[in-house]
Design a protein around this motif. Sequence first.
Motif, PDB file in Angstrom:
ATOM      1  N   SER A   1     -95.360 -15.664  65.644  1.00  0.00           N
ATOM      2  CA  SER A   1     -95.393 -16.476  66.856  1.00  0.00           C
ATOM      3  C   SER A   1     -93.973 -16.716  67.360  1.00  0.00           C
ATOM      4  CB  SER A   1     -96.069 -17.822  66.584  1.00  0.00           C
ATOM      5  OG  SER A   1     -97.439 -17.642  66.294  1.00  0.00           O
ATOM      6  N   PRO A   2     -93.795 -16.865  68.674  1.00  0.00           N
ATOM      7  CA  PRO A   2     -92.460 -17.116  69.221  1.00  0.00           C
ATOM      8  C   PRO A   2     -91.820 -18.395  68.699  1.00  0.00           C
ATOM      9  CG  PRO A   2     -93.991 -16.487  70.959  1.00  0.00           C
ATOM     10  CD  PRO A   2     -94.799 -16.706  69.729  1.00  0.00           C
ATOM     11  N   SER A   3     -92.657 -19.411  68.390  1.00  0.00           N
ATOM     12  CA  SER A   3     -92.137 -20.673  67.862  1.00  0.00           C
ATOM     13  C   SER A   3     -93.252 -21.381  67.109  1.00  0.00           C
ATOM     14  CB  SER A   3     -91.637 -21.569  68.995  1.00  0.00           C
ATOM     15  OG  SER A   3     -92.732 -22.045  69.772  1.00  0.00           O
ATOM     16  N   GLU A   4     -92.901 -22.445  66.384  1.00  0.00           N
ATOM     17  CA  GLU A   4     -93.895 -23.190  65.617  1.00  0.00           C
ATOM     18  C   GLU A   4     -94.933 -23.835  66.523  1.00  0.00           C
ATOM     19  OE1 GLU A   4     -92.148 -26.008  62.996  1.00  0.00           O
ATOM     20  OE2 GLU A   4     -91.023 -24.522  61.838  1.00  0.00           O
ATOM     21  N   GLU A   5     -94.542 -24.201  67.736  1.00  0.00           N
ATOM     22  CA  GLU A   5     -95.454 -24.873  68.648  1.00  0.00           C
ATOM     23  C   GLU A   5     -96.269 -23.903  69.489  1.00  0.00           C
ATOM     24  OE1 GLU A   5     -92.081 -25.479  68.676  1.00  0.00           O
ATOM     25  OE2 GLU A   5     -92.233 -27.158  67.267  1.00  0.00           O
ATOM     26  N   SER A   6     -95.953 -22.605  69.419  1.00  0.00           N
ATOM     27  CA  SER A   6     -96.574 -21.629  70.309  1.00  0.00           C
ATOM     28  C   SER A   6     -98.029 -21.364  69.944  1.00  0.00           C
ATOM     29  CB  SER A   6     -95.799 -20.311  70.271  1.00  0.00           C
ATOM     30  OG  SER A   6     -96.420 -19.335  71.087  1.00  0.00           O
TER      31      SER A   6
ATOM     32  N   LEU B   1    -102.558 -12.364  70.451  1.00  0.00           N
ATOM     33  CA  LEU B   1    -103.564 -13.375  70.159  1.00  0.00           C
ATOM     34  C   LEU B   1    -103.131 -14.652  70.864  1.00  0.00           C
ATOM     35  CD1 LEU B   1    -105.953 -14.565  68.432  1.00  0.00           C
ATOM     36  CD2 LEU B   1    -104.245 -14.995  66.655  1.00  0.00           C
ATOM     37  N   PHE B   2    -104.040 -15.258  71.623  1.00  0.00           N
ATOM     38  CA  PHE B   2    -103.741 -16.441  72.427  1.00  0.00           C
ATOM     39  C   PHE B   2    -104.730 -17.533  71.992  1.00  0.00           C
ATOM     40  CE2 PHE B   2    -102.576 -17.565  77.133  1.00  0.00           C
ATOM     41  CZ  PHE B   2    -102.252 -18.853  76.756  1.00  0.00           C
ATOM     42  N   LEU B   3    -104.251 -18.500  71.189  1.00  0.00           N
ATOM     43  CA  LEU B   3    -105.109 -19.579  70.712  1.00  0.00           C
ATOM     44  C   LEU B   3    -105.208 -20.651  71.789  1.00  0.00           C
ATOM     45  CD1 LEU B   3    -103.733 -19.930  67.065  1.00  0.00           C
ATOM     46  CD2 LEU B   3    -105.658 -18.547  67.868  1.00  0.00           C
ATOM     47  N   ILE B   4    -106.443 -21.022  72.178  1.00  0.00           N
ATOM     48  CA  ILE B   4    -106.604 -21.987  73.262  1.00  0.00           C
ATOM     49  C   ILE B   4    -107.395 -23.225  72.848  1.00  0.00           C
ATOM     50  CG2 ILE B   4    -106.425 -20.179  75.014  1.00  0.00           C
ATOM     51  CD1 ILE B   4    -109.449 -20.353  75.412  1.00  0.00           C
ATOM     52  N   SER B   5    -107.994 -23.208  71.665  1.00  0.00           N
ATOM     53  CA  SER B   5    -108.803 -24.351  71.242  1.00  0.00           C
ATOM     54  C   SER B   5    -108.800 -24.456  69.723  1.00  0.00           C
ATOM     55  CB  SER B   5    -110.249 -24.194  71.734  1.00  0.00           C
ATOM     56  OG  SER B   5    -111.091 -25.177  71.172  1.00  0.00           O
ATOM     57  N   ASN B   6    -108.882 -25.677  69.230  1.00  0.00           N
ATOM     58  CA  ASN B   6    -109.018 -25.892  67.795  1.00  0.00           C
ATOM     59  C   ASN B   6    -110.389 -26.497  67.483  1.00  0.00           C
ATOM     60  OD1 ASN B   6    -107.525 -25.491  65.329  1.00  0.00           O
ATOM     61  ND2 ASN B   6    -107.578 -27.697  65.038  1.00  0.00           N
TER      62      ASN B   6
ATOM     63  N   ARG C   1     -99.397 -23.049  79.291  1.00  0.00           N
ATOM     64  CA  ARG C   1     -98.520 -22.470  80.322  1.00  0.00           C
ATOM     65  C   ARG C   1     -97.348 -21.725  79.685  1.00  0.00           C
ATOM     66  NH1 ARG C   1     -99.604 -23.528  85.495  1.00  0.00           N
ATOM     67  NH2 ARG C   1    -101.009 -25.249  86.000  1.00  0.00           N
ATOM     68  N   GLU C   2     -96.854 -22.232  78.566  1.00  0.00           N
ATOM     69  CA  GLU C   2     -95.788 -21.515  77.858  1.00  0.00           C
ATOM     70  C   GLU C   2     -96.303 -20.177  77.325  1.00  0.00           C
ATOM     71  OE1 GLU C   2     -94.592 -24.329  74.925  1.00  0.00           O
ATOM     72  OE2 GLU C   2     -93.277 -25.444  76.297  1.00  0.00           O
ATOM     73  N   GLY C   3     -97.564 -20.161  76.866  1.00  0.00           N
ATOM     74  CA  GLY C   3     -98.171 -18.905  76.428  1.00  0.00           C
ATOM     75  C   GLY C   3     -98.318 -17.914  77.569  1.00  0.00           C
ATOM     76  N   LEU C   4     -98.741 -18.418  78.727  1.00  0.00           N
ATOM     77  CA  LEU C   4     -98.863 -17.557  79.909  1.00  0.00           C
ATOM     78  C   LEU C   4     -97.505 -16.991  80.311  1.00  0.00           C
ATOM     79  CD1 LEU C   4    -101.351 -19.741  81.982  1.00  0.00           C
ATOM     80  CD2 LEU C   4    -101.822 -17.443  81.117  1.00  0.00           C
ATOM     81  N   GLU C   5     -96.478 -17.825  80.245  1.00  0.00           N
ATOM     82  CA  GLU C   5     -95.136 -17.379  80.613  1.00  0.00           C
ATOM     83  C   GLU C   5     -94.642 -16.297  79.656  1.00  0.00           C
ATOM     84  OE1 GLU C   5     -92.064 -16.984  83.087  1.00  0.00           O
ATOM     85  OE2 GLU C   5     -93.859 -18.214  83.406  1.00  0.00           O
TER      86      GLU C   5
END
Length: 414
Positions: free
Chosen positions: A98-103, A114-119, A147-151
């Motif tokens: 992942s790009p960062s821990e918060e990503s 892979l784009f996680l959108i829900s837990n 939005r950071e994921g989209l960017e």
Amino acid sequence: MNYFNASEEEFSDWKWQYRHRIETVEELEKLIQLSETEKEDIKKALEVFPMAISPYYASLIDPTDPNCPIRMQAVPSSAELKKSSWELEDPLCEDKDSPSEESCITHRYPDRVLFLISNRCGMYCRHCTRKRRVGNREYDYSEKVIREGLEYIREHPEIRDVLLSGGDALLVSDERLDWLLGELFDIPHVEIVRIGSRVPVTLPQRITPELCEILEKYPSVWLNTHFNHPKEITPEAKKAMRMLAKAGVPLGNQSVLLRGVNDCPMVIKKLCHELLKIKTRPYYLYQCDLSFGLEHFRTSVSRGIEIIEMLRGHTSGLAVPTFVVDAPGGGGKIPVGPNYLISSSDTGVVLRNYEGVICMYPEPEAYSWECQQACSICDKHPGLKSGTGIAKLYDEENDIIALEPESLERKKRF
């Protein structure tokens, strides 16, 4: 089974199902027979891994059979607390890629993320590879993180394929999913969006006409779901999958090979046949991952290969999934299966078929390949030409004849 005293309308409402998930031993023992020892074992397991079972999925459990394949996937057991030395918190190293821990992005393969959108999940599967994060706290990823994921995707033109997952990607609201799909398909280099969801299996009521209308709006949305056993393909699940197919969504299924649930060639064969009847292609059969608490579910890899051997040739190719090991350490999906190539030479290859028939296929007397003319495909996709890993060895513009690990011991000797 209706100890909830729910009306037919309520039971058919996915939001009601989600609110009334079974989360305690006291609720569970109203549905299935539990000994005092079993109740104590479940309570111990719940101290580490939470439980949530939709009323619908709970209704599929045989209340008197402790080996019911539905029960084994839904009800905690003390076996989850027995940790093997090989088990890992993040066996697939998704966080590392992942790009960062918060990503919410994992970028492992060259052209897809892979784009996680829900837990959130309709049910906490006992074999979940993301036990480290799913269930501990349910939430949708914040708009800022999304939005950071989209960017990130916008800034990486090599990304043509986006996989929405979680948790469960279909447990966000219709409005949020519609907005996100719109944003993704507004990115010029995004060609397809795949949705990973188990709600057709555990919460089929979520597949509504409104949801299907949203999915139908977009040109290339695919959905992969997760049936593990023929018993899960109920009238409700069939209805959900047919609604998705009618909306033009191509459907695939990714099963996990689970000890005592589906590690039988006949069970997998029946499952694959039932999937094809509801227009769903058996896509992957996964070897169980090395996540914490899954040792009791794991089979040998050789058992998976044996199952594929019993499918190939004995049923149509459409009904044969690819058996893969998702390699620990972030190595990605590695396909494994029976070997049908016995030997090869310049003049021919010796092959066997599923019956054991051995034949020789002659190679052409003179064959070599070279690009006959320049075309725009290679120019637009240089990564296909040079590639990474093994592909480098096939690139004539490289002078590489061997690939070596950076940490090769013999390189450190002198």
